[in-house]
Design a protein around this motif. Structure first.
Motif, PDB file in Angstrom:
ATOM      1  N   ARG A 161       0.838  -1.203   0.000  1.00 17.36           N
ATOM      2  CA  ARG A 161       0.000   0.000   0.000  1.00 17.36           C
ATOM      3  C   ARG A 161       0.870   1.250   0.000  1.00 17.36           C
ATOM      4  NH1 ARG A 161      -5.298  -1.247   2.192  1.00 17.36           N
ATOM      5  NH2 ARG A 161      -5.763   0.956   2.056  1.00 17.36           N
ATOM      6  N   GLN A 180      -1.801   5.014   9.172  1.00 14.79           N
ATOM      7  CA  GLN A 180      -2.205   3.902  10.036  1.00 14.79           C
ATOM      8  C   GLN A 180      -1.264   3.785  11.240  1.00 14.79           C
ATOM      9  OE1 GLN A 180      -4.893   2.268  10.099  1.00 14.79           O
ATOM     10  NE2 GLN A 180      -4.461   0.541  11.407  1.00 14.79           N
ATOM     11  N   GLU A 227      -0.569   6.028   3.315  1.00 14.38           N
ATOM     12  CA  GLU A 227      -1.577   5.244   4.021  1.00 14.38           C
ATOM     13  C   GLU A 227      -0.954   4.480   5.190  1.00 14.38           C
ATOM     14  OE1 GLU A 227      -4.050   2.765   1.483  1.00 14.38           O
ATOM     15  OE2 GLU A 227      -3.663   4.141  -0.173  1.00 14.38           O
TER      16      GLU A 227
END
Length: 87
Positions: free
Chosen positions: A30, A38, A34
């Motif tokens: 990813r 997270q 992102e």
């Protein structure tokens, strides 16, 4: 206090799920943004949970076992220093 323990365990289970999600994000490639988002979310959740642990310790364990005000003050200082140095 049992209610506090239950809330804390639930919080750690959510954090555990977030960490597993982060691992899957990294494995699947990813986007960096992102992954960092997270990670920041997990870090914030851990800090919040850490604060709850300190409060639980101060309110339950420490207050119940304090044998004098002076020892209580020393123990509180030690706990807070330990927590602050970890964040």
């Amino acid at each position: 206090m049992e209610k506090d323990k239950t809330k804390l365990i639930q919080r750690f289970r959510r954090i555990e799920g977030q960490i597993r999600g982060l691992q899957r994000m990294i494995e699947s490639g990813r986007a960096c943004e992102e992954i960092i988002t997270q990670f920041a979310s997990i870090n914030g959740a851990l800090k919040s949970a850490g604060f709850l642990i300190v409060m639980y310790y101060l309110n339950d364990c420490l207050m119940r076992n304090a044998d004098s005000v002076q020892n209580l003050e020393k123990e509180i200082e030690k706990v807070i220093k330990t927590y602050i140095s970890s964040i």
